[in-house]
Design a protein around this motif. Sequence first.
Motif, PDB file in Angstrom:
ATOM      1  N   ALA A 151      12.219  43.380 -94.173  1.00 47.97           N
ATOM      2  CA  ALA A 151      11.471  44.690 -94.495  1.00 47.97           C
ATOM      3  C   ALA A 151      10.260  43.899 -95.152  1.00 47.97           C
ATOM      4  N   LEU A 152      10.156  42.919 -95.916  1.00 52.38           N
ATOM      5  CA  LEU A 152       8.994  42.702 -96.733  1.00 52.38           C
ATOM      6  C   LEU A 152       7.998  41.850 -95.669  1.00 52.38           C
ATOM      7  N   ASN A 153       8.727  41.176 -94.703  1.00 56.32           N
ATOM      8  CA  ASN A 153       8.124  40.209 -93.766  1.00 56.32           C
ATOM      9  C   ASN A 153       7.108  41.362 -92.897  1.00 56.32           C
ATOM     10  N   THR A 154       7.812  42.099 -92.357  1.00 54.50           N
ATOM     11  CA  THR A 154       7.503  43.097 -91.532  1.00 54.50           C
ATOM     12  C   THR A 154       6.340  44.046 -92.053  1.00 54.50           C
ATOM     13  N   ILE A 155       6.436  44.337 -93.479  1.00 51.78           N
ATOM     14  CA  ILE A 155       5.416  45.130 -94.118  1.00 51.78           C
ATOM     15  C   ILE A 155       4.075  44.326 -94.142  1.00 51.78           C
ATOM     16  N   CYS A 156       4.389  42.902 -94.302  1.00 54.35           N
ATOM     17  CA  CYS A 156       3.186  42.020 -94.584  1.00 54.35           C
ATOM     18  C   CYS A 156       2.410  41.899 -93.154  1.00 54.35           C
TER      19      CYS A 156
ATOM     20  N   PRO B  83       1.272  46.551 -92.186  1.00 53.38           N
ATOM     21  CA  PRO B  83       1.790  47.648 -93.004  1.00 53.38           C
ATOM     22  C   PRO B  83       1.971  49.152 -92.564  1.00 53.38           C
ATOM     23  N   PRO B  84       3.279  49.802 -92.943  1.00 52.46           N
ATOM     24  CA  PRO B  84       3.358  51.147 -92.217  1.00 52.46           C
ATOM     25  C   PRO B  84       2.567  52.158 -93.033  1.00 52.46           C
ATOM     26  N   ASP B  85       2.887  53.525 -92.660  1.00 53.48           N
ATOM     27  CA  ASP B  85       2.150  54.759 -93.438  1.00 53.48           C
ATOM     28  C   ASP B  85       3.200  55.075 -94.475  1.00 53.48           C
ATOM     29  N   LEU B  86       4.428  54.643 -94.242  1.00 50.51           N
ATOM     30  CA  LEU B  86       5.542  55.124 -95.322  1.00 50.51           C
ATOM     31  C   LEU B  86       6.666  54.484 -94.877  1.00 50.51           C
ATOM     32  N   ILE B  87       7.407  54.306 -95.934  1.00 51.18           N
ATOM     33  CA  ILE B  87       8.536  53.537 -95.940  1.00 51.18           C
ATOM     34  C   ILE B  87      10.135  54.223 -96.660  1.00 51.18           C
TER      35      ILE B  87
ATOM     36  N   ASP C  12       1.713  44.164-105.219  1.00 51.73           N
ATOM     37  CA  ASP C  12       1.031  43.590-104.308  1.00 51.73           C
ATOM     38  C   ASP C  12      -0.112  44.308-104.054  1.00 51.73           C
ATOM     39  N   VAL C  13      -1.242  44.097-104.151  1.00 52.34           N
ATOM     40  CA  VAL C  13      -2.435  45.114-104.095  1.00 52.34           C
ATOM     41  C   VAL C  13      -2.509  45.471-102.434  1.00 52.34           C
ATOM     42  N   LYS C  14      -2.007  44.825-101.484  1.00 46.85           N
ATOM     43  CA  LYS C  14      -2.181  45.172-100.190  1.00 46.85           C
ATOM     44  C   LYS C  14      -1.109  46.156 -99.827  1.00 46.85           C
ATOM     45  N   THR C  15      -0.087  46.396-100.629  1.00 52.24           N
ATOM     46  CA  THR C  15       1.077  47.317-100.203  1.00 52.24           C
ATOM     47  C   THR C  15       1.357  48.298-101.308  1.00 52.24           C
ATOM     48  N   LYS C  16       0.699  48.191-102.572  1.00 49.14           N
ATOM     49  CA  LYS C  16       1.195  48.959-103.431  1.00 49.14           C
ATOM     50  C   LYS C  16       0.891  50.668-103.455  1.00 49.14           C
TER      51      LYS C  16
END
Length: 375
Positions: free
Chosen positions: A39-44, A47-51, A72-76
């Motif tokens: 999941a973390l690799n995919t999000i990186c 980035p999705p709109d919601l998890i 992480d500022v990119k995913t927070k």
Amino acid sequence: MSGLNILVVDDTPDNLRLLSAMLSEQGYKVRKALNGKTALNTICQVPPDLILLDINMPSMNGYEVCQQLKEDVKTKDIPVIFISALDDVLDKVKAFDVGGVDYISKPFQTEEVIARIENQLTIQRQKKRLQQEIKEREKTEQTLRVYLHAVSHDLRNPVIGFSLILKNFLQQEQESLAISRKVLEQMSKSCDRQLNLINSLVESQQFEMGGINLETTPLNLAKLSQQLATEWQPMLEEKKAELYLEIPQDVPMVQADSDRLWRVLENLMANALKHNDPGTQLTLKIDIIREEKQDLKPRKICCSLKDNGVGIDPKLVETLFQRYHRGEGAKKTLGLGLGLYLCRKIIEAHGGEIGVATEPGQGAKFWFTLPTLDS
């Protein structure tokens, strides 16, 4: 909801298939991950709109995944809705503590899942709109500061000069005063300049929004400098300052906006008088710059204003032409620290450069270049 991207993270394939089918029917784009690391690799990567994130997973549980995302500022800012068969209140509290925005219990109810997702996506859209409104408001406030500075600073200079001329006449004891035609012409020009400045304030927002709108004509900068020296004579006398002109007779013409360049020269003059003691000597000089190994036609001219005053700390030179920079004596004076910033914007709009050469106790030399009319 069309095109919105949702990532479903669950170590049970049947749950993944169920949720994926449920969300796809509603028009969402769905991605799937069987564990936290995937999941973390995919999000990186995207980035999705919601998890939708399962809590109980081997190796890395949902709480740990969410904590890494929030660090992480990119995913927070990606909303995370936890899903779990557990329905204990402590698990719900921990889900919110680590940064989750909602909690869905298994077994899933389609209406509940869709409603909770839509609720969070609506909140995200509202948050983005609010952030955009805040940015636009900040930009508007910056533009307003530029406008206020132009009123409080640039308009003050010609008004002060006009006022000094009138006060000098009023000091005479005669009931009827004789004013020479030359003085009247000078006062008329000052009024015209004030009106031109007031008109330009209407479009001052262009300094920050879309650039500066120049009205250029062929201009003799030597003649403009001489007019400036004449109009500033009352202010120079009040400060017991002297202005020397070093201008060659063969200065080439430039294609420029005379009102804008007048504002640059006025700002430089006002700063020199404001930051130095009475009795300062100023030199306004124009140099003709010719390129080597080319024809003898000048490519640009350099106009400089040099003073023999206190100089400037070299540490401050790099920030002098930035927005809202103010000198050490700024608290004693009005203005927002925009003068030199506006000078830079005006000169750059003309295709020139601006700078300063200075040392503490050795005076300061502000200069700017302009391309010549035939370059």
